[in-house]
Design an enzyme around this catalytic site. Structure first.
Site, PDB file in Angstrom:
ATOM      1  N   ASP A 169      -9.133  -5.841  -4.692  1.00 49.86           N
ATOM      2  CA  ASP A 169      -8.405  -5.296  -3.450  1.00 49.86           C
ATOM      3  C   ASP A 169      -8.761  -3.306  -5.312  1.00 49.86           C
ATOM      4  OD1 ASP A 169      -7.425  -2.966  -3.246  1.00 49.86           O
ATOM      5  OD2 ASP A 169      -5.077  -3.086  -2.549  1.00 49.86           O
TER       6      ASP A 169
ATOM      7  N   HIS B 285      -8.247  -4.898  -0.416  1.00 54.41           N
ATOM      8  CA  HIS B 285      -6.905  -4.225   0.247  1.00 54.41           C
ATOM      9  C   HIS B 285      -6.238  -4.742   1.285  1.00 54.41           C
ATOM     10  CE1 HIS B 285      -3.728  -1.444   0.057  1.00 54.41           C
ATOM     11  NE2 HIS B 285      -4.350  -0.901   1.117  1.00 54.41           N
TER      12      HIS B 285
ATOM     13  N   SER C 206       1.027  -1.122  -0.287  1.00 52.86           N
ATOM     14  CA  SER C 206       0.203   0.173   0.623  1.00 52.86           C
ATOM     15  C   SER C 206       0.627   1.655  -0.178  1.00 52.86           C
ATOM     16  CB  SER C 206      -0.930  -0.114   1.130  1.00 52.86           C
ATOM     17  OG  SER C 206      -1.801   0.992   1.019  1.00 52.86           O
TER      18      SER C 206
END
Lengths: 436, 193
Positions: A370, A403, A174
């Protein structure tokens, strides 16, 4: 941006029965007195970085792996913290504990792993809750805006202080993936491999929009006081709660939420405060599994303000918990760092031109569900690397968890990381450190 | 393509030092061979999780992509050689992929099971779809959704404007250069665009 993973395999509680002796880790503090110039033009006069390391640095310093953290994580990447008797504290394991440790995908018997808390954080490195030396008051809203690039600069100075010239690998998910990518651009000759998980070359408008809603929730909390809430002796907890609830929704997938909560309703009689119930399947110490009324066919309460559905209870619980340990100004700073990151910007949006500087070998990983950092965004990075004829591998893991998948221990995902480290990263390291 | 002899034979068509793209690269054995023996660089494309992992274990560059989504990831003439070894027969958009192969590579090498190999003809004459060592599947569960012949490919290549530089059959590890359409279980084509 790690969210707390949902129940099931996402919860990683240390159990004495698991047989492996837990690794105890103690954070260190590195103090830097040389001012750090920031991208905004501001200068941080002096600062501290909280750091944890795992494993042993080999003689030629060729086995160092830097882990970059995401939104609400820290330097505490793996292992356990100890209580005053030296015993591991339950549930104190690091946020990437399933990935990093002895014998794990990133094997600390072989690699010297460094976790560092970013500037602006609320977990020990210099941030807005610390005292501004110029005023003697908490920095609060006066803490300078920090960017991904600034963090990488600070991390590079940390390596200098540790005597490490080149990293065998930088790795992050991320926002941590953005730092990893930035490392390969800012210090290309200091990074041999980059492992970028569930990341993106910049945020989309929708993604910035989510961040903005979260920020507005915080800033409009009457307890925010323009960011100087510490001086006022208050905390904008309501804003933080809502920010976290929004974030949490975006870290999950529709499917996993439906599977976990569906339209199940919530009984209001559990021990915790109203609207603060633990998630289904949570550790009994947190209040036990939340029962539902579906099988009983209980009627709706027809209330607009009570918790009716389990998902509401779950989000309120996550928001409550988050608001107790996270700092509002840090949330603003870190979401802004996400928004600002865009290495292609200096190249008229041409990512390929931006990545021409990178010489590292790359492994990119994305997760099919995601939608906050979608596979398409990772593929943009892959494409730009291909155009620069860089070594790159890319795994697209078909996982249902959105995610959050990057924090969970999907065996395909971890096997990919393990093999990449064993085959490709290790190929450039002459000596192997073995101990214990 | 499990047969090592066949792999080596195809590898010999790839000039040393080439930049290669291997579409449907499987476990990465050919790429690793090209890297180790012919100093080639490049990437494999594979969709299957286990095979992607096998590639990572060999330390070859692998990209987990669905070939049915096309090759928009790759620029024109980005590679010296694009390989499609036992891939064509699995693709719904086989013609598009052939044109794309020619676009991204200065040369292409395609290998696939030759349906006109005589045992297959014999089976069809007897009214049954062939089940052989090369085509080991029953008609109802075969992953080979495109069956074509050596001769068919020549026609398709021509219609795609490809210049065939070399072509031959392979059978039991031997190159078949006479009557390949009849005598070879595998068809191999090397072409330029």
């Amino acid at each position: 941006m790690p969210g707390l993973p949902l129940g099931g395999p996402g919860f990683l509680f240390w159990s004495p029965a698991c047989g492996v002796k837990p690794v105890i880790v103690t954070p260190q503090t590195f103090r830097f007195s040389e001012p750090l110039p920031l991208r905004s033009g501001a200068v941080l006069p002096a600062y501290e970085l909280k750091v944890e390391t795992y494993g042993i640095l080999n003689a030629d310093q060729s086995n160092a792996v830097l882990i970059c953290h995401a939104l609400n994580a820290s330097h505490h990447v793996a292992g356990f913290h100890a209580d005053e008797h030296g015993q591991p504290i339950a549930r104190s394991e690091g946020w990437w504990h399933n990935m990093i440790g002895p014998g794990k995908a990133v094997d600390t018997n072989r690699w010297f792993v460094i976790g560092v808390n970013n500037l602006g954080s609320c977990f020990g490195s210099t941030g807005p809750s610390h005292t501004n030396p110029a005023t003697g008051q908490p920095w609060g809203a006066d803490f300078p805006v920090v960017t991904v690039e600034d963090w990488v600069d600070a991390q590079a100075r940390l390596l200098d202080a540790m005597g490490i010239r080149t990293l065998a690998a930088v790795m992050g998910g991320s926002l941590g993936g953005m730092q990893t990518l930035s490392w390969t651009l800012q210090y290309p000759d200091r990074v041999r491999h980059a492992v970028v998980v569930a990341s993106a070359p910049n945020l989309t408008a929708e993604n910035i929009a989510f961040n903005e809603v979260a920020r507005r929730a915080i800033v409009t909390d009457p307890d925010f006081h323009g960011g100087h809430y510490l001086r006022e002796g208050t905390l904008p907890r309501r804003g933080l709660r809502i920010a976290r609830m929004i974030g949490h929704i975006t870290y999950l997938s529709d499917d996993v939420m439906n599977e976990k909560f569906g339209r199940k309703t919530q009984t209001p009689t559990l021990p915790a405060a109203r609207g603060s119930l633990p998630p289904e399947g949570a550790d009994p110490a947190w209040g036990g599994p939340a029962p539902d009324r579906v099988s009983a066919g209980e009627p709706y309460r027809y209330s607009t303000q009570d918790v009716e559905f389990q998902i509401e209870s779950y989000l309120r619980y996550q928001g409550d918990k988050f608001s107790e340990y996270f700092d509002a100004n840090t949330y603003l700073l870190i979401t802004r760092a996400l928004d600002y990151f865009d290495p292609a910007r200096e190249h008229d949006g041409n990512l390929s031109a931006a990545l021409a500087r990178a010489t590292a070998k790359f492994l990119l990983i994305s997760f099919s569900t995601d939608w906050r950092f979608s596979p398409a965004r990772s593929r943009e990075i892959v494409k730009a690397l291909l155009e620069n004829k860089r070594d790159v591998s890319y795994a697209e893991i078909d996982a249902p968890h959105g995610h959050d998948a990057f924090l969970l221990d999907d065996p395909r995902y971890h096997a990919a990381v393990r093999s990449y480290f064993e085959q490709t990263v290790a190929a450039a390291v002459p000596a192997e450190v073995t101990h214990g | 393509m499990a047969d090592v002899n066949v792999m080596h034979r195809i590898a010999r068509l790839v000039p040393p030092g080439s930049r290669v793209l291997d579409l449907g690269c499987g476990d990465g054995a050919l790429l690793a061979h090209l890297r180790d023996e012919r100093q080639c660089t490049g990437y494999g494309v594979e969709i299957d999780d286990a095979k992607v992992h096998a590639c990572l274990k060999r330390g070859v560059n692998v990209l987990q992509l669905n070939l049915e989504d096309g090759l928009s990831m790759f620029g024109d003439d980005a590679f010296d050689v694009v390989l499609q070894i036992d891939t064509l027969q699995h693709l719904r958009n086989a013609e598009t992929m052939l044109r794309e192969t020619a676009r991204v590579g200065r040369a292409g090498i395609v290998a696939f099971p030759n349906f006109a190999h005589w045992p297959n003809r014999l089976a069809v004459l007897q009214g049954r779809m062939p089940v052989t060592k090369r085509l080991p599947y029953q008609w109802y569960d075969t992953p080979n959704i495109r069956v074509g012949t050596y001769a068919d490919f020549e026609v398709l290549a021509r219609s795609c404007g490809l210049r065939i530089e070399d072509s031959f059959g392979l059978h039991e590890g031997q190159e078949i250069r006479s009557l390949p359409n009849l005598l070879a279980s595998t068809a191999v084509f090397k072409f330029n665009n």
